[in-house]
Design a protein around this motif. Sequence first.
Motif, PDB file in Angstrom:
ATOM      1  N   THR A 151       1.605   8.474   0.977  1.00  0.00           N
ATOM      2  CA  THR A 151       1.270   7.104   1.355  1.00  0.00           C
ATOM      3  C   THR A 151       0.979   6.272   0.107  1.00  0.00           C
ATOM      4  O   THR A 151       1.414   5.128  -0.005  1.00  0.00           O
ATOM      5  CB  THR A 151       0.039   7.087   2.292  1.00  0.00           C
ATOM      6  N   PHE A 152       0.258   6.855  -0.827  1.00  0.00           N
ATOM      7  CA  PHE A 152      -0.079   6.170  -2.072  1.00  0.00           C
ATOM      8  C   PHE A 152       1.191   5.824  -2.847  1.00  0.00           C
ATOM      9  O   PHE A 152       1.349   4.704  -3.319  1.00  0.00           O
ATOM     10  CB  PHE A 152      -1.005   7.060  -2.907  1.00  0.00           C
ATOM     11  N   SER A 153       2.098   6.782  -2.972  1.00  0.00           N
ATOM     12  CA  SER A 153       3.317   6.530  -3.744  1.00  0.00           C
ATOM     13  C   SER A 153       4.209   5.503  -3.036  1.00  0.00           C
ATOM     14  O   SER A 153       4.821   4.661  -3.685  1.00  0.00           O
ATOM     15  CB  SER A 153       4.083   7.823  -4.008  1.00  0.00           C
ATOM     16  N   LYS A 154       4.284   5.551  -1.706  1.00  0.00           N
ATOM     17  CA  LYS A 154       5.075   4.568  -0.963  1.00  0.00           C
ATOM     18  C   LYS A 154       4.491   3.170  -1.133  1.00  0.00           C
ATOM     19  O   LYS A 154       5.222   2.196  -1.310  1.00  0.00           O
ATOM     20  CB  LYS A 154       5.132   4.932   0.516  1.00  0.00           C
ATOM     21  N   ALA A 155       3.178   3.067  -1.067  1.00  0.00           N
ATOM     22  CA  ALA A 155       2.523   1.762  -1.212  1.00  0.00           C
ATOM     23  C   ALA A 155       2.764   1.187  -2.604  1.00  0.00           C
ATOM     24  O   ALA A 155       2.901  -0.020  -2.773  1.00  0.00           O
ATOM     25  CB  ALA A 155       1.029   1.886  -0.943  1.00  0.00           C
ATOM     26  N   ASN A 156       2.823   2.055  -3.602  1.00  0.00           N
ATOM     27  CA  ASN A 156       3.004   1.577  -4.974  1.00  0.00           C
ATOM     28  C   ASN A 156       4.434   1.161  -5.286  1.00  0.00           C
ATOM     29  O   ASN A 156       4.678   0.562  -6.336  1.00  0.00           O
ATOM     30  CB  ASN A 156       2.532   2.640  -5.969  1.00  0.00           C
ATOM     31  N   LEU A 157       5.363   1.470  -4.402  1.00  0.00           N
ATOM     32  CA  LEU A 157       6.735   1.016  -4.613  1.00  0.00           C
ATOM     33  C   LEU A 157       6.816  -0.510  -4.599  1.00  0.00           C
ATOM     34  O   LEU A 157       7.688  -1.097  -5.222  1.00  0.00           O
ATOM     35  CB  LEU A 157       7.665   1.592  -3.532  1.00  0.00           C
TER      36      LEU A 157
END
Length: 187
Positions: free
Chosen positions: A19-25
């Motif tokens: 979730t963190f990596s997706k949000a940072n996209l």
Amino acid sequence: MRDLFTRLNNTGFEVDISTFSKANLHRSQKPFQEIYQKLNELVQNKVHRKLHDKYAICPIDSTIITLTSKLLWVLGHHQVKLFSSLNLATGSPSDNFINFGHDHDYKFGSKMMSNLPTNALGVMDRGFAGLKFIQELVQENKYFVLRIKNNWKLEFEEQTGLIKVGASDNAQAYRVINFCDLETKAE
């Protein structure tokens, strides 16, 4: 990163790494870069005051990174070797580069040592041990600690207290240090 998320989850903060990596996209990288730079400045100021200023100790090492991209596989690259150095006086990386070949570390020792700051002490493992490389370092007045290979011929010179390293007639003499564990009697 996974360790950080595990710790957060164990303290009651439910965070999922995906979730963190997706949000940072969709987020700007600038705040993360600013946080990194600020933390790096804080570390440099504290560490630099504690360490002796005469020499910057810089461990140098390499690691192999397996490539998962099939685009690079087509080019014949299944792995890369990452060379890096960390300046312990400042707490920041001194030099990093990637080699796509399968060459030995000692072929890149000169490049790593040339990018270190003045009065830096390069600390390397056996992978960087090569007689030509050692001769270069001595000629260039570079400071280094290098773990030599077990099968190298060593001959003590009584006049100088130095050790001739290598089997050739023109073998050079260096300061060689060895030590042993008195309990296990292992060199």
